[in-house]
Design an enzyme around this catalytic site. Sequence first.
Site, PDB file in Angstrom:
ATOM      1  N   SER A 157       1.104  -1.373  -0.608  1.00 18.09           N
ATOM      2  CA  SER A 157      -0.155   0.186  -0.049  1.00 18.09           C
ATOM      3  C   SER A 157       0.634   1.354   0.101  1.00 18.09           C
ATOM      4  O   SER A 157       0.483   2.034  -0.279  1.00 18.09           O
ATOM      5  CB  SER A 157      -0.382   0.067   1.196  1.00 18.09           C
ATOM      6  OG  SER A 157      -0.223  -0.405   2.523  1.00 18.09           O
TER       7      SER A 157
ATOM      8  N   HIS B 260      -5.918  -3.912  -2.542  1.00 23.23           N
ATOM      9  CA  HIS B 260      -5.076  -2.615  -3.832  1.00 23.23           C
ATOM     10  C   HIS B 260      -5.361  -3.420  -4.858  1.00 23.23           C
ATOM     11  O   HIS B 260      -5.294  -2.859  -6.127  1.00 23.23           O
ATOM     12  CB  HIS B 260      -3.784  -1.761  -3.373  1.00 23.23           C
ATOM     13  CG  HIS B 260      -3.841  -1.384  -1.787  1.00 23.23           C
ATOM     14  ND1 HIS B 260      -4.766  -0.104  -2.265  1.00 23.23           N
ATOM     15  CD2 HIS B 260      -3.192  -1.118  -0.964  1.00 23.23           C
ATOM     16  CE1 HIS B 260      -4.180   0.712  -0.785  1.00 23.23           C
ATOM     17  NE2 HIS B 260      -3.833  -0.184   0.105  1.00 23.23           N
TER      18      HIS B 260
ATOM     19  N   LYS C 105     -12.003  -0.859  -1.898  1.00 23.95           N
ATOM     20  CA  LYS C 105     -11.019   0.659  -2.918  1.00 23.95           C
ATOM     21  C   LYS C 105     -11.669   0.177  -3.819  1.00 23.95           C
ATOM     22  O   LYS C 105     -12.068   0.929  -4.746  1.00 23.95           O
ATOM     23  CB  LYS C 105      -9.953  -0.780  -2.484  1.00 23.95           C
ATOM     24  CG  LYS C 105      -9.636  -0.183  -0.594  1.00 23.95           C
ATOM     25  CD  LYS C 105      -8.066  -0.494  -0.958  1.00 23.95           C
ATOM     26  CE  LYS C 105      -7.716  -0.438   0.240  1.00 23.95           C
ATOM     27  NZ  LYS C 105      -7.162  -1.057   1.624  1.00 23.95           N
TER      28      LYS C 105
HETATM   29  C1  LIG Z   1      -7.500  -1.499   2.796  1.00 28.59           C
HETATM   30  C2  LIG Z   1      -7.041  -2.831   3.330  1.00 28.59           C
HETATM   31  C3  LIG Z   1      -7.149  -3.964   4.565  1.00 28.59           C
HETATM   32  C4  LIG Z   1      -8.693  -3.194   4.823  1.00 28.59           C
HETATM   33  O1  LIG Z   1      -9.720  -3.307   4.118  1.00 28.59           O
HETATM   34  P1  LIG Z   1     -11.230  -2.148   4.504  1.00 28.59           P
HETATM   35  O2  LIG Z   1     -12.156  -2.919   4.208  1.00 28.59           O
HETATM   36  O3  LIG Z   1     -10.483  -0.408   4.457  1.00 28.59           O
HETATM   37  O4  LIG Z   1     -11.751  -2.517   6.023  1.00 28.59           O
HETATM   38  C5  LIG Z   1      -6.794  -4.836   4.380  1.00 28.59           C
HETATM   39  N1  LIG Z   1      -4.663  -5.309   3.300  1.00 28.59           N
HETATM   40  C6  LIG Z   1      -4.968  -3.676   3.078  1.00 28.59           C
HETATM   41  C7  LIG Z   1      -3.727  -4.935   2.233  1.00 28.59           C
HETATM   42  C8  LIG Z   1      -5.714  -3.370   2.831  1.00 28.59           C
HETATM   43  O5  LIG Z   1      -5.012  -1.961   2.021  1.00 28.59           O
END
Ligand SMILES: *Cc1c(COP(=O)(O)O)cnc(C)c1O
Length: 396
Positions: free
Chosen positions: A184, A212, A244
């Site tokens: 990320s 992502h 996302k």
């Molecule tokens: C954003 C993210 C999460 C969390 O997901 P949400 O649905 O926002 O709780 C988990 N793992 C990774 C790698 C992320 O980037």
Amino acid sequence: MLAHFQNELNRLKEKGLYRTLKKVTSPVDTTVTINGREVILFSSNNYLGLANHPALKKAAISVLQNYGSGAGASRLISGNLEIHEELEQRIAAFKKCSAAIIFSTGYMANIGAITSLAGKNALILSDQLNHASIIDGCRLSTAETKIYPHKDLAALEKILRQALSHHDKGGYNNIFLITDGIFSMDGDITPLPDLLKIADRYNAIVILDDAHATGVIGKNGGGTPEYFNIADNERLIQIGTFSKSLGSLGGYVAGSELIIEFLRNRARSFIYSTALPPSVSASSIAAINILEQDKALLQSLQHNIDRFKKGITEIGYGSVEIETPIIPIIIGDADLTMEFADALLKKGVYAPGIRPPTVSENQSRIRVSLMSSHTEDQIDTALSVFEEEGKRLGII
Ligand SMILES: *Cc1c(COP(=O)(O)O)cnc(C)c1O
């Protein structure tokens, strides 16, 4: 009694680590109104612009009107609505897996999956740059957890061998290699094929968090396995989020029927939490429909990535190796990075500065994230602000 909390907050302020919220008063799009000012947004995970897409809104409204605002109970009690099962089938099919289970968030999917799969006699090897929800899942699990240097599979194997040779109680009952698909803060991609080879050699399971990568890489937006042409197999468990690129909310785990059945019975964040609102699940299904039917969004995302990378290199920031919409522009010094981020924001470009402890010392950076819906004009405007302000601050 309360002095402790005030002291901690003061300490954060002194160290420059105090966090504040920015108030957004517009829909989430390529431009947003933040603290009363319109800026071009380069800090969202809404990679395909689906968070404010008419089809997602329409699906949510219709289901909201017909089924109400809440599920009323957890899935295992009376909250298991037809639409939840439909979403599970759709995401499983999209991921080319036999089954899937949905959670309220991606965070909860990681917590639930890791803590239930990796029990007391398990060994976890986790990439140093994995997401906080993976870290928390490992911490909450009773498994022995070891961190390997970022994407360094030789080091991973060495740590694994050492752990195996020191284990004197008849071996681990399971070994898990856990990794983000796209990392990320760096935007780089995990070496999944080699990770699976190691998993083969040591009879391990790979848990891949494609939060992502889903809807971003792979020719159909299928994520890291599709990017590497890897078919679903019993060594692979895929985790992800609808929040996302899919523009909605919710997490999921996709894999074999057996693993999903196990999680339905053992994942505490699934069992003890209310099912997602039906309207939210409807938006997620609408997002999958769009991804399956229309490749234009993926193409324009790629076009925007290419345009930004080319531009940023031409104005003197060096070449960019990244193939994903998360583009880190490494500045180094933390204060200079924050000053640069502020300057960008003043000129209407919101791309946040990221500094320690989120990234390591001297790795402070501006983290740009691109969307398919950015116009060429918006990207070019951002590039000229990067040029102007970068020159003014002596960065380029
Ligand atoms: C954003 C993210 C999460 C969390 O997901 P949400 O649905 O926002 O709780 C988990 N793992 C990774 C790698 C992320 O980037």
